[in-house]
Design a protein around this motif. Structure first.
Motif, mmCIF file in Angstrom:
data_model
loop_
_atom_site.group_PDB
_atom_site.id
_atom_site.type_symbol
_atom_site.label_atom_id
_atom_site.label_comp_id
_atom_site.label_asym_id
_atom_site.label_seq_id
_atom_site.Cartn_x
_atom_site.Cartn_y
_atom_site.Cartn_z
ATOM 1 N N LEU A 40 8.903 5.618 -4.077
ATOM 2 C CA LEU A 40 7.856 6.277 -3.304
ATOM 3 C C LEU A 40 7.832 5.670 -1.914
ATOM 4 O O LEU A 40 8.116 4.470 -1.750
ATOM 5 C CB LEU A 40 6.488 6.095 -3.962
ATOM 6 C CG LEU A 40 6.261 6.725 -5.339
ATOM 7 C CD1 LEU A 40 4.912 6.296 -5.887
ATOM 8 C CD2 LEU A 40 6.353 8.243 -5.277
ATOM 9 N N GLU A 41 7.480 6.474 -0.937
ATOM 10 C CA GLU A 41 7.383 5.953 0.430
ATOM 11 C C GLU A 41 6.112 5.133 0.564
ATOM 12 O O GLU A 41 5.024 5.583 0.201
ATOM 13 C CB GLU A 41 7.370 7.110 1.428
ATOM 14 C CG GLU A 41 7.462 6.654 2.880
ATOM 15 C CD GLU A 41 7.599 7.812 3.848
ATOM 16 O OE1 GLU A 41 7.643 7.576 5.065
ATOM 17 O OE2 GLU A 41 7.663 8.966 3.377
ATOM 18 N N ALA A 50 8.888 1.880 -1.854
ATOM 19 C CA ALA A 50 8.523 1.032 -2.991
ATOM 20 C C ALA A 50 9.309 1.518 -4.192
ATOM 21 O O ALA A 50 9.353 2.719 -4.470
ATOM 22 C CB ALA A 50 7.023 1.116 -3.265
ATOM 23 N N VAL A 51 9.957 0.593 -4.885
ATOM 24 C CA VAL A 51 10.818 0.926 -6.017
ATOM 25 C C VAL A 51 10.151 0.463 -7.308
ATOM 26 O O VAL A 51 9.798 -0.711 -7.444
ATOM 27 C CB VAL A 51 12.209 0.270 -5.875
ATOM 28 C CG1 VAL A 51 13.110 0.703 -7.033
ATOM 29 C CG2 VAL A 51 12.837 0.644 -4.542
ATOM 30 N N ILE A 60 0.853 -1.187 0.000
ATOM 31 C CA ILE A 60 0.000 0.000 0.000
ATOM 32 C C ILE A 60 0.889 1.238 0.000
ATOM 33 O O ILE A 60 1.801 1.361 0.827
ATOM 34 C CB ILE A 60 -0.945 0.009 1.217
ATOM 35 C CG1 ILE A 60 -1.835 -1.246 1.204
ATOM 36 C CG2 ILE A 60 -1.797 1.267 1.234
ATOM 37 C CD1 ILE A 60 -2.730 -1.370 2.413
ATOM 38 N N ILE A 61 0.619 2.142 -0.932
ATOM 39 C CA ILE A 61 1.469 3.328 -1.101
ATOM 40 C C ILE A 61 0.606 4.589 -1.078
ATOM 41 O O ILE A 61 -0.320 4.714 -1.882
ATOM 42 C CB ILE A 61 2.235 3.275 -2.437
ATOM 43 C CG1 ILE A 61 2.979 1.942 -2.575
ATOM 44 C CG2 ILE A 61 3.204 4.437 -2.553
ATOM 45 C CD1 ILE A 61 3.574 1.724 -3.945
ATOM 46 N N THR A 77 10.089 -3.745 -2.908
ATOM 47 C CA THR A 77 10.204 -2.875 -1.740
ATOM 48 C C THR A 77 11.611 -2.922 -1.177
ATOM 49 O O THR A 77 12.277 -3.960 -1.196
ATOM 50 C CB THR A 77 9.199 -3.275 -0.644
ATOM 51 O OG1 THR A 77 9.438 -4.630 -0.256
ATOM 52 C CG2 THR A 77 7.771 -3.147 -1.154
ATOM 53 N N GLU A 78 12.058 -1.782 -0.683
ATOM 54 C CA GLU A 78 13.342 -1.654 0.008
ATOM 55 C C GLU A 78 13.112 -0.820 1.261
ATOM 56 O O GLU A 78 12.969 0.392 1.185
ATOM 57 C CB GLU A 78 14.388 -0.988 -0.884
ATOM 58 C CG GLU A 78 15.013 -1.890 -1.915
ATOM 59 C CD GLU A 78 16.156 -1.208 -2.662
ATOM 60 O OE1 GLU A 78 16.324 0.027 -2.488
ATOM 61 O OE2 GLU A 78 16.863 -1.891 -3.414
ATOM 62 N N GLY A 79 13.050 -1.474 2.410
ATOM 63 C CA GLY A 79 12.778 -0.753 3.645
ATOM 64 C C GLY A 79 11.405 -0.121 3.612
ATOM 65 O O GLY A 79 10.394 -0.800 3.391
#
Length: 352
Positions: free
Chosen positions: A343-344, A271-272, A231-232, A266-268
């Motif tokens: 994006l976070e 979202a990439v 979820i972004i 996802t990285e931490g």
């Protein structure tokens, strides 16, 4: 001045004066009285440096002057401005506050002018990128519609169908161009904020692929998505525009391309998103300015490539920056280009 900035300035002033008082008390215990004035002068300098305007530095210098005189100067806990040293300390702190405030104000004003000049340069690049291109579809639409109106009977069915197809294609491009320009104008306006709502990644990608496939039915996309629900928080309309622009950029510019890959992971807390192709890649000279709205030398490109150059990638960079993310472009060692933006994402209970 905004309430948040006022509160921030007050907190910085109180914190630094408090630290200066604590250090001065310790130095007084050690018998190093001569450094106390220096400590408060340095505190006033930092306050003037990290706050807006002159008021915080000037008020802090006055407060510091009274603290030095009342707490750290004999006779203690009495105000005494008769001694020349006390007056000199007060004058020095006031001078430091005013000079630092002037310098900081000039630096911030210079940075604001520089930022505005950069925005103007971006606007100029965008105008250059579309000014000539807008004439071509309008000329095509006008010419084809005039031909259909005045010489409809002299044209066979295939010719009429071809002209109507040209009108439709050019009109669709004009719509997309106007949408992109409106998006840039909307986000560049500092009074308009990005309205973020939690969006499920799978729903976003389904919408993007559906719309892209309707425009480019023959182009297949290789999708690589995370298995878990992601979820972004985002403005979904704007982010859809970014992904579609990147996909279409590959369609129109990736020479020799046979496959487009859309990968999300996802990285931490991020979202990439990655859009890559297996084409010829991007010339190194164009990579540095690919998001500026001036996509290289447009003289050596075909008419169709010219019409889709520059504006889309500039829009992408503007939207991602407004969302607090980053966007980059690079060539792959295996061939082709890779566009990546972040994006976070919203933390799930498992993440916490």
């Amino acid at each position: 001045m905004k309430p948040k900035k006022i509160l921030k300035g007050i907190l910085i002033s109180v914190l630094l004066l408090g630290i200066a008082t604590a250090l001065s008390t310790q130095f007084q215990k050690w018998g190093v009285q001569e450094l106390i004035t220096t400590i408060f002068v340095f505190a006033v300098f930092l306050i003037s440096l990290f706050t807006d305007g002159f008021i915080y530095g000037v008020v802090s210098s006055v407060v510091g002057m009274f603290l030095i005189n009342f707490v750290f100067t004999y006779p203690y806990f009495e105000l005494n401005f008769i001694k020349p040293r006390n007056l000199i300390s007060a004058v020095i702190m006031l001078a430091v506050a005013v000079i630092t405030g002037v310098l900081v104000t000039k630096i911030k004003r210079h940075e604001a002018i520089k930022a505005e000049n950069e925005r103007e340069r971006m606007r100029a690049n965008l105008l250059r990128a579309v000014s000539h291109d807008l004439r071509t579809p309008l000329t095509t639409i006008y010419s084809a519609s005039t031909m259909l109106k005045e010489n409809s009977e002299a044209l066979n069915k295939q010719q009429r169908t071809q002209m109507l197809g040209s009108i439709q294609e050019e009109a669709q491009w004009l719509v997309r161009m106007v949408e992109n320009l409106l998006l840039v104008t909307r986000i560049d306006n500092s009074t308009i904020k990005i309205n973020k709502t939690p969006i499920i990644l799978d729903e976003l990608i389904d919408s993007v692929v559906t719309k892209f496939s309707a425009q480019h039915p023959s182009q297949k996309i290789n999708l690589l998505l995370p298995e878990e629900i992601v979820i972004i928080p985002m403005d979904s309309i704007l982010i859809e525009q970014v992904i579609r622009n990147l996909l279409e950029n590959a369609v129109f510019h990736a020479k020799g391309m046979t496959m487009i890959t859309l990968k999300v992971y996802t990285e931490g807390d991020r979202a990439v998103f990655e859009v890559s192709d297996d084409g010829a890649g991007i010339e190194e000279g164009k990579l540095k300015k690919i998001f500026t709205g001036n996509y290289g030398d447009r003289k050596d490109t075909s008419r169709r490539e010219k019409r889709f150059a520059g504006i889309g990638l500039s829009v992408c960079a503007t939207i991602i920056k407004a969302h607090g993310g980053t966007i980059t472009a690079q060539n792959l060692e295996t061939g082709g280009a890779l566009f990546k933006f972040t994006l976070e994402k919203e933390n799930s209970p498992d993440d916490e």
